[in-house]
Write an enzyme that holds these catalytic residues in place. Structure first.
Site, PDB file in Angstrom:
ATOM      1  N   ASP A   1      -2.015  10.828  -2.544  1.00 28.13           N
ATOM      2  CA  ASP A   1      -2.419   9.747  -3.452  1.00 28.13           C
ATOM      3  C   ASP A   1      -2.792  10.249  -4.837  1.00 28.13           C
ATOM      4  O   ASP A   1      -2.680   9.520  -5.815  1.00 28.13           O
ATOM      5  CB  ASP A   1      -3.585   8.963  -2.842  1.00 28.13           C
ATOM      6  CG  ASP A   1      -3.097   8.156  -1.657  1.00 28.13           C
ATOM      7  OD1 ASP A   1      -3.070   8.701  -0.533  1.00 28.13           O
ATOM      8  OD2 ASP A   1      -2.677   7.001  -1.860  1.00 28.13           O
TER       9      ASP A   1
ATOM     10  N   ARG B   1       0.861  -1.185   0.000  1.00 29.57           N
ATOM     11  CA  ARG B   1       0.000   0.000   0.000  1.00 29.57           C
ATOM     12  C   ARG B   1       0.890   1.224   0.000  1.00 29.57           C
ATOM     13  O   ARG B   1       2.092   1.140   0.165  1.00 29.57           O
ATOM     14  CB  ARG B   1      -1.013   0.000   1.156  1.00 29.57           C
ATOM     15  CG  ARG B   1      -0.669  -0.626   2.439  1.00 29.57           C
ATOM     16  CD  ARG B   1       0.234   0.128   3.414  1.00 29.57           C
ATOM     17  NE  ARG B   1      -0.030   1.542   3.479  1.00 29.57           N
ATOM     18  CZ  ARG B   1       0.904   2.455   3.593  1.00 29.57           C
ATOM     19  NH1 ARG B   1       2.184   2.128   3.690  1.00 29.57           N
ATOM     20  NH2 ARG B   1       0.600   3.736   3.635  1.00 29.57           N
ATOM     21  N   GLY B   2       0.236   2.378  -0.158  1.00 30.54           N
ATOM     22  CA  GLY B   2       0.996   3.613  -0.353  1.00 30.54           C
ATOM     23  C   GLY B   2       1.106   3.837  -1.856  1.00 30.54           C
ATOM     24  O   GLY B   2       1.387   2.890  -2.613  1.00 30.54           O
ATOM     25  N   ALA B   3       0.864   5.081  -2.269  1.00 29.30           N
ATOM     26  CA  ALA B   3       0.720   5.362  -3.706  1.00 29.30           C
ATOM     27  C   ALA B   3       1.909   4.889  -4.561  1.00 29.30           C
ATOM     28  O   ALA B   3       1.714   4.132  -5.523  1.00 29.30           O
ATOM     29  CB  ALA B   3       0.445   6.852  -3.892  1.00 29.30           C
TER      30      ALA B   3
ATOM     31  N   ARG C   1      -7.583  -0.626  -6.846  1.00 26.78           N
ATOM     32  CA  ARG C   1      -7.777   0.547  -5.975  1.00 26.78           C
ATOM     33  C   ARG C   1      -7.878   1.791  -6.862  1.00 26.78           C
ATOM     34  O   ARG C   1      -7.036   1.990  -7.743  1.00 26.78           O
ATOM     35  CB  ARG C   1      -6.609   0.708  -4.976  1.00 26.78           C
ATOM     36  CG  ARG C   1      -6.512  -0.430  -3.964  1.00 26.78           C
ATOM     37  CD  ARG C   1      -5.592  -0.079  -2.804  1.00 26.78           C
ATOM     38  NE  ARG C   1      -6.230   0.815  -1.861  1.00 26.78           N
ATOM     39  CZ  ARG C   1      -5.578   1.430  -0.866  1.00 26.78           C
ATOM     40  NH1 ARG C   1      -4.273   1.268  -0.728  1.00 26.78           N
ATOM     41  NH2 ARG C   1      -6.206   2.201  -0.023  1.00 26.78           N
TER      42      ARG C   1
ATOM     43  N   GLN D   1      -2.361   2.811   9.845  1.00 26.33           N
ATOM     44  CA  GLN D   1      -1.069   2.859   9.146  1.00 26.33           C
ATOM     45  C   GLN D   1      -0.042   3.684   9.925  1.00 26.33           C
ATOM     46  O   GLN D   1       1.159   3.425   9.861  1.00 26.33           O
ATOM     47  CB  GLN D   1      -1.226   3.460   7.741  1.00 26.33           C
ATOM     48  CG  GLN D   1      -1.924   2.562   6.745  1.00 26.33           C
ATOM     49  CD  GLN D   1      -3.427   2.781   6.704  1.00 26.33           C
ATOM     50  OE1 GLN D   1      -4.037   3.171   7.697  1.00 26.33           O
ATOM     51  NE2 GLN D   1      -4.046   2.530   5.567  1.00 26.33           N
TER      52      GLN D   1
ATOM     53  N   ASN E   1      -5.405  12.362   0.074  1.00 24.29           N
ATOM     54  CA  ASN E   1      -4.502  11.551   0.904  1.00 24.29           C
ATOM     55  C   ASN E   1      -5.377  10.816   1.915  1.00 24.29           C
ATOM     56  O   ASN E   1      -6.608  10.985   1.945  1.00 24.29           O
ATOM     57  CB  ASN E   1      -3.444  12.434   1.585  1.00 24.29           C
ATOM     58  CG  ASN E   1      -2.332  11.610   2.218  1.00 24.29           C
ATOM     59  OD1 ASN E   1      -1.773  10.704   1.596  1.00 24.29           O
ATOM     60  ND2 ASN E   1      -2.007  11.878   3.477  1.00 24.29           N
ATOM     61  N   LYS E   2      -4.756  10.014   2.732  1.00 25.80           N
ATOM     62  CA  LYS E   2      -5.488   9.183   3.699  1.00 25.80           C
ATOM     63  C   LYS E   2      -6.534   9.979   4.463  1.00 25.80           C
ATOM     64  O   LYS E   2      -6.300  11.126   4.868  1.00 25.80           O
ATOM     65  CB  LYS E   2      -4.468   8.572   4.668  1.00 25.80           C
ATOM     66  CG  LYS E   2      -5.012   7.692   5.753  1.00 25.80           C
ATOM     67  CD  LYS E   2      -5.933   6.596   5.267  1.00 25.80           C
ATOM     68  CE  LYS E   2      -5.319   5.728   4.194  1.00 25.80           C
ATOM     69  NZ  LYS E   2      -6.310   4.860   3.492  1.00 25.80           N
TER      70      LYS E   2
END
Ligand code: MRU
Length: 358
Positions: free
Chosen positions: A250, A55-57, A98, A209, A260-261
């Site tokens: 993201d 995970r993470g862009a 995603r 996270q 973003n998150k």
């Protein structure tokens, strides 16, 4: 330069590519278990992205570039046109895992575009050669990310000053990229330079996270890190314990609005109230000039059980209505600047992002 201050390079690798196989550090098991899992099929890669094992862009972009190879590696005996078709189908399939981080579709698009160019330019090219070049391209995307993160670190480390408290949200760290991270890159490099400062890591509900990943990797690397729950950020700001916020992203729309998150927008609104600058660490692969403003960004909505359970334990009543958007969009007005591999971009963002990246 303190030699023994930073050990981010000894963190387990997020992704590795060896002998035609992708191995991913399973981030769902951290910090309790450090386990890497070799990917055996494109379906498994899709699942690993969906379940946030990777995970993470930037990391899902790299995983996508390698992952698409699984869809075509046993198809190199096909004629070029059919091989290309198979590549496109594989890319579309992985892209469906995603929706929000643009890096995934960016990397997949780059792979397909390279194959299309090969086919249109060289009449004599065959599927074996295209596969080889695509594998090299995926490795290139991975290697470029390391350089980009380092340059974000070099461009941003001056923001992290002696005695500061730095807030970060979610994990835009080494785990979310090839190495060094984006939001953590200025942190790691300032730490390496001997600057004394503290980091506050937001826990980042619902999937934690910040708690499971950011506080773990910073602690492993010797950075002074304190874990707080998301709803403590305002209090810490009011006590002047936080002087700066650095977050990842993201998808950055052309006007600078930033997905973003979930919770990032809240941090930015609080920071505005307390007059604390918020910087977005942003590799160019996360800027999407085809998306005009944040209103056009598709926000992933995830499984309600991520909200109604805390680990194994049910924390919400059975049958309760739940919303679980995984990201929010911070309006550009709340952002002090984008720390990119090409320097810090300041307002007016639309103009300056275009000037720098097109
Ligand atoms: O759902 P996640 O864990 O993939 O969300 C990750 C984030 O929001 C990160 O901040 C972002 O991808 C930047 S990673 C360098």
């Amino acid at each position: 330069m303190g030699e023994n201050r930073s050990s981010y390079t000894s963190l387990a690798k997020t992704l590795t590519w060896q002998d035609g196989f992708l191995t991913l550090l399973d981030q769902t098991l951290l910090p309790g278990e450090v386990v890497s899992e070799r990917q055996e099929s494109i379906g498994q890669v899709w699942d690993s992205i969906k379940k946030l094992k990777v995970r993470g862009a930037p990391a899902i972009g790299i995983a996508g570039a390698y992952g698409v190879l699984y869809g075509i590696k046993d198809k190199t005996d096909l004629p070029v046109a059919e091989f290309l078709d198979q590549l496109k189908k594989s890319a579309a399939y992985l892209d469906s895992s995603r929706p929000t981080a643009v890096n995934l579709s960016w990397a997949l698009h780059r792979m397909v575009a390279l194959a299309e160019m090969m086919v249109s330019e060289k009449q004599s090219v065959d599927s074996v050669i295209i596969y080889k070049l695509l594998e090299e391209e995926a490795v290139k995307i991975h290697e470029e990310d390391k350089i980009i993160c380092r340059n974000i670190g070099l461009n941003g480390k001056g923001l992290v000053k002696e005695g500061m408290g730095v807030l970060t949200h979610c994990n835009a760290g080494s785990l979310a990229t090839s190495e060094l991270g984006t939001a953590t890159a200025p942190i790691y490099l300032a730490h390496e330079d001997g600057v004394e400062f503290r980091v506050f890591a937001d826990e980042t509900r619902p999937l934690l996270q910040g708690a499971r990943l950011t506080s773990w990797e910073l602690q492993q690397s010797g950075v002074d890190v304190t874990l707080i729950t998301d709803n403590m950020a305002a209090f810490m700001m009011s006590k002047r314990e936080i002087d700066l916020a650095i977050v990842g992203c993201d998808r950055v729309a052309a006007n600078g609005d930033t997905a973003n998150k979930i919770g990032t927008m809240g941090v930015a609104i609080l920071a505005k109230y307390f007059n604390i600058p918020v910087y977005v660490a942003c590799p160019s692969s996360t800027i999407d000039f085809n998306t005009d403003t944040g209103d056009d960004i598709v926000i992933e909505e995830r499984d309600p059980e991520e909200v109604t359970f805390f680990g194994e334990r049910r924390t919400g009543p059975e049958g309760i209505k739940v919303r679980n958007p995984a990201f929010d969009v911070t309006p550009y007005e709340l952002i002090a600047g984008f720390i990119t591999e090409k320097g810090i971009i300041r307002a007016p963002f639309r103009e300056n992002l275009i000037k720098t990246f097109t």
